[in-house]
Write a protein that holds these residues in place. Structure first.
Motif, mmCIF file in Angstrom:
data_model
loop_
_atom_site.group_PDB
_atom_site.id
_atom_site.type_symbol
_atom_site.label_atom_id
_atom_site.label_comp_id
_atom_site.label_asym_id
_atom_site.label_seq_id
_atom_site.Cartn_x
_atom_site.Cartn_y
_atom_site.Cartn_z
ATOM 1 N N ARG B 131 0.831 -1.196 0.000
ATOM 2 C CA ARG B 131 0.000 0.000 0.000
ATOM 3 C C ARG B 131 0.874 1.258 0.000
ATOM 4 O O ARG B 131 0.574 2.219 -0.696
ATOM 5 N N PRO B 152 3.078 16.624 5.097
ATOM 6 C CA PRO B 152 2.501 15.657 6.044
ATOM 7 C C PRO B 152 0.995 15.516 5.852
ATOM 8 O O PRO B 152 0.442 14.441 6.001
ATOM 9 N N HIS B 153 0.334 16.634 5.511
ATOM 10 C CA HIS B 153 -1.123 16.602 5.332
ATOM 11 C C HIS B 153 -1.520 15.781 4.123
ATOM 12 O O HIS B 153 -2.426 14.962 4.187
ATOM 13 N N ARG B 155 0.255 13.483 2.643
ATOM 14 C CA ARG B 155 0.624 12.075 2.876
ATOM 15 C C ARG B 155 -0.496 11.360 3.627
ATOM 16 O O ARG B 155 -0.880 10.241 3.296
ATOM 17 N N LEU B 156 -0.995 12.014 4.670
ATOM 18 C CA LEU B 156 -2.074 11.433 5.478
ATOM 19 C C LEU B 156 -3.334 11.271 4.624
ATOM 20 O O LEU B 156 -4.018 10.239 4.663
ATOM 21 N N LEU B 157 -3.604 12.283 3.826
ATOM 22 C CA LEU B 157 -4.802 12.276 2.997
ATOM 23 C C LEU B 157 -4.743 11.163 1.945
ATOM 24 O O LEU B 157 -5.735 10.463 1.705
ATOM 25 N N ARG B 159 -3.082 8.438 2.110
ATOM 26 C CA ARG B 159 -3.233 7.183 2.825
ATOM 27 C C ARG B 159 -4.728 6.899 3.097
ATOM 28 O O ARG B 159 -5.200 5.789 2.926
ATOM 29 N N GLY B 160 -5.441 7.940 3.503
ATOM 30 C CA GLY B 160 -6.881 7.802 3.716
ATOM 31 C C GLY B 160 -7.603 7.485 2.412
ATOM 32 O O GLY B 160 -8.486 6.634 2.362
ATOM 33 N N ALA B 163 -7.316 3.881 1.503
ATOM 34 C CA ALA B 163 -8.252 3.050 2.271
ATOM 35 C C ALA B 163 -9.653 3.179 1.689
ATOM 36 O O ALA B 163 -10.403 2.197 1.602
ATOM 37 N N MET B 164 -9.998 4.391 1.269
ATOM 38 C CA MET B 164 -11.308 4.612 0.660
ATOM 39 C C MET B 164 -11.420 3.848 -0.653
ATOM 40 O O MET B 164 -12.439 3.195 -0.924
ATOM 41 N N GLU B 167 -12.017 0.213 0.016
ATOM 42 C CA GLU B 167 -13.382 -0.024 0.505
ATOM 43 C C GLU B 167 -14.406 0.155 -0.619
ATOM 44 O O GLU B 167 -15.348 -0.627 -0.740
ATOM 45 N N LEU B 168 -14.214 1.185 -1.435
ATOM 46 C CA LEU B 168 -15.114 1.431 -2.564
ATOM 47 C C LEU B 168 -15.143 0.236 -3.496
ATOM 48 O O LEU B 168 -16.208 -0.254 -3.876
ATOM 49 N N SER B 191 -11.905 11.548 -6.900
ATOM 50 C CA SER B 191 -11.905 11.767 -5.450
ATOM 51 C C SER B 191 -10.574 12.339 -4.953
ATOM 52 O O SER B 191 -10.561 13.192 -4.068
ATOM 53 N N LEU B 195 -10.262 15.765 -2.856
ATOM 54 C CA LEU B 195 -9.820 15.766 -1.460
ATOM 55 C C LEU B 195 -8.670 16.738 -1.260
ATOM 56 O O LEU B 195 -8.620 17.468 -0.265
#
Lengths: 202, 202
Positions: B131, B152-153, B155-157, B159-160, B163-164, B167-168, B191, B195
């Motif tokens: 991943r 950092p923001h 990178r976190l986004l 990663r989220g 995951a989305m 799941e999608l 997306s 985002l």
């Protein structure tokens, strides 16, 4: 969560006593994983015998299932958005509560997510119910449809957004890298309408 | 993936033979879960003895680990975006390949996600690497920073968002509810920039 202590001497019904023990189980889970939560530990913390605990919870599996169900119910209750107000404000209140919940129960919550994704079908079911309750609420409690109207596309998207929210929060907790709590909260809240706005139109 | 059959009579080195068996293992994993993938089954499909398989893979655990690593490498290789082109187009190519990969390997991929989230640390590590390779690529291979610049923001986004995406796609495969493949693909692609655009500015 109740503030009664597990060693209270009040005479309680079996159901009340069981519920009290579950509260203690959830509280213990806030600082350890499910694997570390044994009936022995609960017995020790509650100051009662293992034998008596087996009277309330048939076996370790049933005990874990009951604790996880209670934890999921707590999560659902604690993150309920206010009944009134602007949709975005209600989402902000709910996401703040979610972040608070994870802050207060990180090991147990991580453990719940892990158990749910892993092999245990019952735990996965409880977790799926909890997640569905959280996402369904976004439609149910947004009756005016001002934030999101319910279609197969938005259902799928909200489900994806919930997975993103979980990953964002757990990823940030594990390694904040200078991102502040307020920034995470804002990311959680603005992401949902941004995703909906970007949906391909029919 | 190689097209050599596992019963090829060509004389191969131990490494080549092992690699061939891994290809077969990954192929078997495309239609069943990791739990259902046994050394016995591989031996039967490869037409060789269990004893010989233990020569290539020490035990069931090592065998599973090697198959999952190979599957993760396949996923990374197959979803590599083209070197040239518009960032959004490259993302579209990569996401199309991701959807193709899940189509062709659904049970195995589901099983990988599940094993990774569940108890097994080694499998989780392999999955996290895969991943991370997928998400890091979004920054590494977008050197002009036209789609996303690395903070950092973001990178976190990202990663989220990954995951989305997972799941999608898995949610849609399990229950499409009339959402078309093209619509899922568009949701995956639009997306990410949506985002990023919604990120709180510094």
């Amino acid at each position: 969560m109740t503030t009664r202590t597990a060693t209270s001497r009040t005479r309680l019904s079996k159901e009340e006593r069981r519920s009290q023990l579950l509260d203690l189980g959830v509280r213990l889970l806030s600082t350890r994983s499910l694997d570390e939560l044994s009936i022995d530990l609960l017995a020790e913390e509650a100051g009662i015998s293992r034998g008596l605990l087996y009277h309330y919870f048939g076996n370790k599996h049933d005990f874990h299932e009951a604790v996880v169900r209670r934890a999921a119910d707590d999560l659902i209750a604690q993150t309920a958005p206010p009944v009134e107000g602007e949709p975005l404000h209600r989402l902000l209140v709910s996401m703040t509560a979610y972040l608070d919940y994870v802050d207060a129960n990180e090991p147990g919550y991580r453990s719940l997510v892990k158990a749910a994704s892993g092999g245990n079908d019952t735990l996965r079911e409880i977790y799926d119910e909890a997640r569905a309750a959280l996402t369904d609420r976004i439609f149910r409690e947004d009756a005016q449809g001002t934030l999101i109207s319910e279609t197969p596309h938005t259902r799928l998207l909200v489900r994806g957004w919930a997975a993103m929210a979980e990953e964002l929060v757990l990823g940030w907790k594990a390694d904040p890298q200078g991102v502040t709590r307020d920034e995470v909260l804002e990311m959680l809240v603005v992401s949902l309408p941004a995703l909906v706005a970007a949906l391909p139109s029919d």
